[in-house]
Design an enzyme around this catalytic site. Structure first.
Site: not given
Length: 555
Positions: A148, A303, A305, A307
Site C-alpha cells: 500500500s 495512494d 495501490d 485503495d
C-alpha cells in the site's frame, strides 16, 4: 530462534541466500551491527495476521522474501483446501513494487502444484480490482501483493476470503479472527521453502473482461449519460492507479483530467515523496502545484495501490487538502440521498467522526460503529457506505467490499460537479452539513516511537493517569475498550469524553510504530457559522495540548 544455516540452505532465492551468507559471515567476524541485524531477521517467522504479511524486503524469516511468501502461500492453500475442497479457486493481484510480480507468481505456482485453481492478473493493477475479482469471479480467496503506502523497502501480502470459504456477507472482505490464526498455524508447519512443490505452468491469466466489468460498474455510481468539463488533477503517487482512475473518470463523463507528470508512472522508489501516503505533509505538493498551473477545480490523489483517496479543493485562501472525515461526510450525504429510498446501513470506525451517524439518522438510515479497519467496516449488516478517517471509503459494497480509492474519487468528482452546476462548492456543502448537524472538527495527535515497548507503556500510563479535564471541561466518561463494549468487541483503545461531548480516542497503531490519538470537537451552530468554527478550533487547540501531555511518559 530459527536455525540460520538451515534457513539459508533452503532459501530458494539466490539473491537473498547470498545476502544472508554475507551477513552471517560479517556477524561471525565480530561485526556487532551485522549480529544485531541477523538476530532480528531470525527472531521468528514474519507474523501472519488479519492484514496478512507486511514487512521490509530482505532475506530471513522475519522479512518479506520469496521463502516467506512460498510458506505463506502453502499455508493459505492448505487452509482453503481443507475448508472448501481440493479445487479451491484463488485469484492473485500485485502492484508495481520490487518483487511483487515474483511473489504473485510464486503464489500461483504453489497453489497450482497443490491442485488448487489459480488465476493471476496479467499486469499490475490497483487493490480494488483484486477485491472486485474475488466477488465477481466467486473465488474462494484472493491474494493482493502490495504494501500500500508503506516505504519503498516494504512489501506485503493481503488476503481476502470469498466463495465457499465464508458466509455471503463476508465474501470479498479481508480476513478477521480466527481465520488469521488458522492460516498462521498452517504456515508454521509448512516444509522448508525449497521443498514446497511448485508448478511451472497450469495457472491462468485473469481475462481483461473482469477489468472491463469493474469499469462498467463504476458508471452506475453517477447519472446515466453524465458529462462534465470539471477540470481534475489526479496523482497516483508513483503507484498503479493512474490508468484505471483515468478510465473510471472518462467512462463517467469526466474527460478534462490532468495527471501530475512526475508521479504518473509506477515507480517502486517513489522518488518525489518522502513517504508515499497522500495524508503525509507535502505529499500533495506537486499535485496542488499542477492544479494551480492548469486552473483545476479538484485534486484527486490515490495512494500507490489506489485503495485510498485524498482530496484537495480550491478556496478563497488557496488550496486546502480535506481530511478523511470531511471527505467521508461529503460522500455519506450523497449516498444517503439514495439510501433514504433503498434503506441500509452506514458504517464507520470508532476513531472516525460521529458526524456520519448524524447524517445517516437524518435520512432514516442505520449506522454501525466498528473497530478500525475495513475488515470490520465492510462486515456491517446491510452496508451501503462505509469509511474510516484514514482516507478509506467504500462507496459500492456490492461491487467492492473494501476501501476503493477509485470509485471514491469518481463519486467525489460527481458531487463537486453537481454542486458547481448549482453555483455551490464543496466548502458550501461542508457548511450546510455544519448548519444541519453542528461543527464536527477532527484532528490527530501522534506519538512516534523508536522503541516498540513505548507503545504499551504509553497505553498503560494513560489508563492509570487519565486526565480529569479536556479543553477546559470536566471529563465525564473514560471507556477502556480492552474490556469490550455493547457496540464493539475488545480492542486496545481508550475513549475519553468531556461534558460537551468532545472526544479523544487513543490506540496503538497496528501497522506503524506510533500511538495515535483521534480528537473530535462538536460545536452547535447558532447565528454565526464562523463563530462556531472559531470556538471549535479554540477547543481543539487546547484538546491537542491536553492529550499530548497525557500521552507523554514521565522521565
Amino acid at each position: 530462534m530459527i536455525d540460520i544455516d538451515s534457513w539459508i540452505a533452503h532459501d530458494p532465492d539466490a539473491v537473498t541466500r547470498t545476502e544472508l551468507i554475507d551477513l552471517k559471515q560479517r556477524a561471525d567476524s565480530g561485526d556487532s551491527a551485522a549480529r544485531a541485524e541477523l538476530d532480528d531477521r531470525f527472531s521468528g517467522l514474519l507474523e501472519f495476521g488479519t492484514a496478512g504479511l507486511r514487512g521490509e524486503m530482505a532475506g530471513g524469516p522475519f522479512r518479506m522474501n520469496r521463502a516467506v511468501v512460498r510458506k505463506a502461500a502453502a499455508g493459505l492453500v492448505d487452509f482453503l483446501q481443507e475448508r472448501v475442497g481440493r479445487d479451491a479457486l484463488l485469484v492473485i493481484g500485485y502492484d508495481a513494487r520490487y518483487n511483487s510480480h515474483d511473489f504473485a507468481l510464486d503464489t500461483a505456482a504453489v497453489a497450482t502444484a497443490a491442485g488448487a485453481r489459480a488465476l493471476i492478473f496479467p499486469r499490475h493493477l490497483p487493490t480494488p480490482l483484486l477485491a472486485w475479482a474475488v466477488r465477481f469471479l466467486g473465488a474462494d480467496a484472493g491474494v493482493m501483493v502490495t504494501a500500500s503506502h508503506n516505504p519503498p523497502r516494504d512489501n506485503g501480502y493481503k488476503v481476502y476470503l470469498g466463495g465457499r470459504a465464508v458466509e455471503p456477507e463476508a465474501r470479498g472482505v479481508q480476513i478477521v479472527p480466527p481465520f488469521d490464526s488458522e492460516i498462521a498455524a498452517r504456515i508454521a508447519v509448512t516444509p522448508p521453502a525449497d521443498e514446497i512443490p511448485m508448478a511451472s505452468t497450469g495457472w491462468s491469466l485473469i481475462d481483461e473482461s473482469v477489468v472491463d466489468a469493474y469499469l462498467e460498474r463504476t458508471k452506475s455510481l453517477v447519472a446515466p449519460a453524465h458529462a462534465s468539463d470539471l477540470k481534475i488533477v489526479h496523482t497516483s503517487m508513483h503507484g498503479v492507479g493512474g490508468e484505471t482512475m483515468r478510465r473510471v473518470l472518462e467512462g463517467a463523463g469526466f474527460t478534462n483530467v490532468h495527471e501530475v507528470p512526475d508521479q504518473a508512472e509506477p515507480d517502486p522508489d517513489f522518488p518525489t515523496v518522502s513517504f508515499p501516503n497522500p495524508e503525509e505533509p507535502g505529499a500533495l505538493d506537486l499535485a496542488i502545484a499542477e492544479a494551480k498551473r492548469v486552473g483545476a477545480d479538484l485534486v484527486i490523489a490515490n495512494d500507490p495501490d489506489a485503495d485510498r483517496c485524498s482530496i484537495a479543493i480550491p478556496t478563497s485562501d488557496g488550496w486546502r487538502q480535506l481530511n478523511g472525515d470531511e471527505i467521508g461526510s461529503i460522500l455519506g450525504e450523497q449516498i444517503a440521498k439514495i439510501g433514504a429510498i433503498t434503506g441500509g446501513t452506514f458504517a464507520s470506525s470508532v476513531v472516525s467522526s460521529r458526524l456520519l451517524k448524524e447524517i445517516a439518522h437524518s435520512h432514516g438510515l442505520k449506522h454501525a460503529t466498528t473497530l478500525t479497519g475495513f475488515k470490520w467496516i465492510a462486515r456491517a449488516p446491510e452496508i451501503i457506505f462505509g469509511y474510516e478517517e484514514a482516507i478509506g471509503f467504500c462507496v459500492d459494497p456490492e461491487g467492492v467490499k473494501d476501501k476503493d480509492g477509485l470509485t471514491a474519487g469518481l463519486l467525489f468528482a460527481y458531487v463537486t460537479a453537481q454542486l458547481r452546476s448549482r453555483g455551490l462548492t464543496i466548502e458550501d456543502q461542508l457548511d450546510n452539513l455544519a448548519r444541519a448537524h453542528g461543527v464536527y472538527l477532527t484532528a490527530p495527535v501522534t506519538i512516534r516511537v523508536s522503541d516498540l515497548a513505548i507503545m504499551p507503556a504509553t497505553m498503560a500510563h494513560l489508563r492509570a493517569n487519565s486526565p480529569q479535564t479536556l479543553a477546559g471541561l470536566s471529563v465525564t466518561e473514560v471507556s477502556d475498550l480492552s474490556e469490550g463494549s455493547p457496540e464493539l468487541p475488545p480492542t486496545d483503545a481508550v475513549v475519553l469524553l468531556n461534558e460537551k461531548g468532545d472526544r479523544a480516542v487513543v490506540r496503538p497503531s497496528g501497522t506503524e510504530p506510533k500511538v495515535k490519538c483521534y480528537l473530535e470537537v462538536i460545536e452547535p451552530v447558532g447565528e454565526s457559522i464562523e463563530a462556531a468554527h472559531a470556538e471549535a478550533a479554540r477547543r481543539m487547540a487546547q484538546l491537542q495540548k491536553d492529550m499530548s501531555a497525557a500521552l507523554t511518559l514521565p522521565a
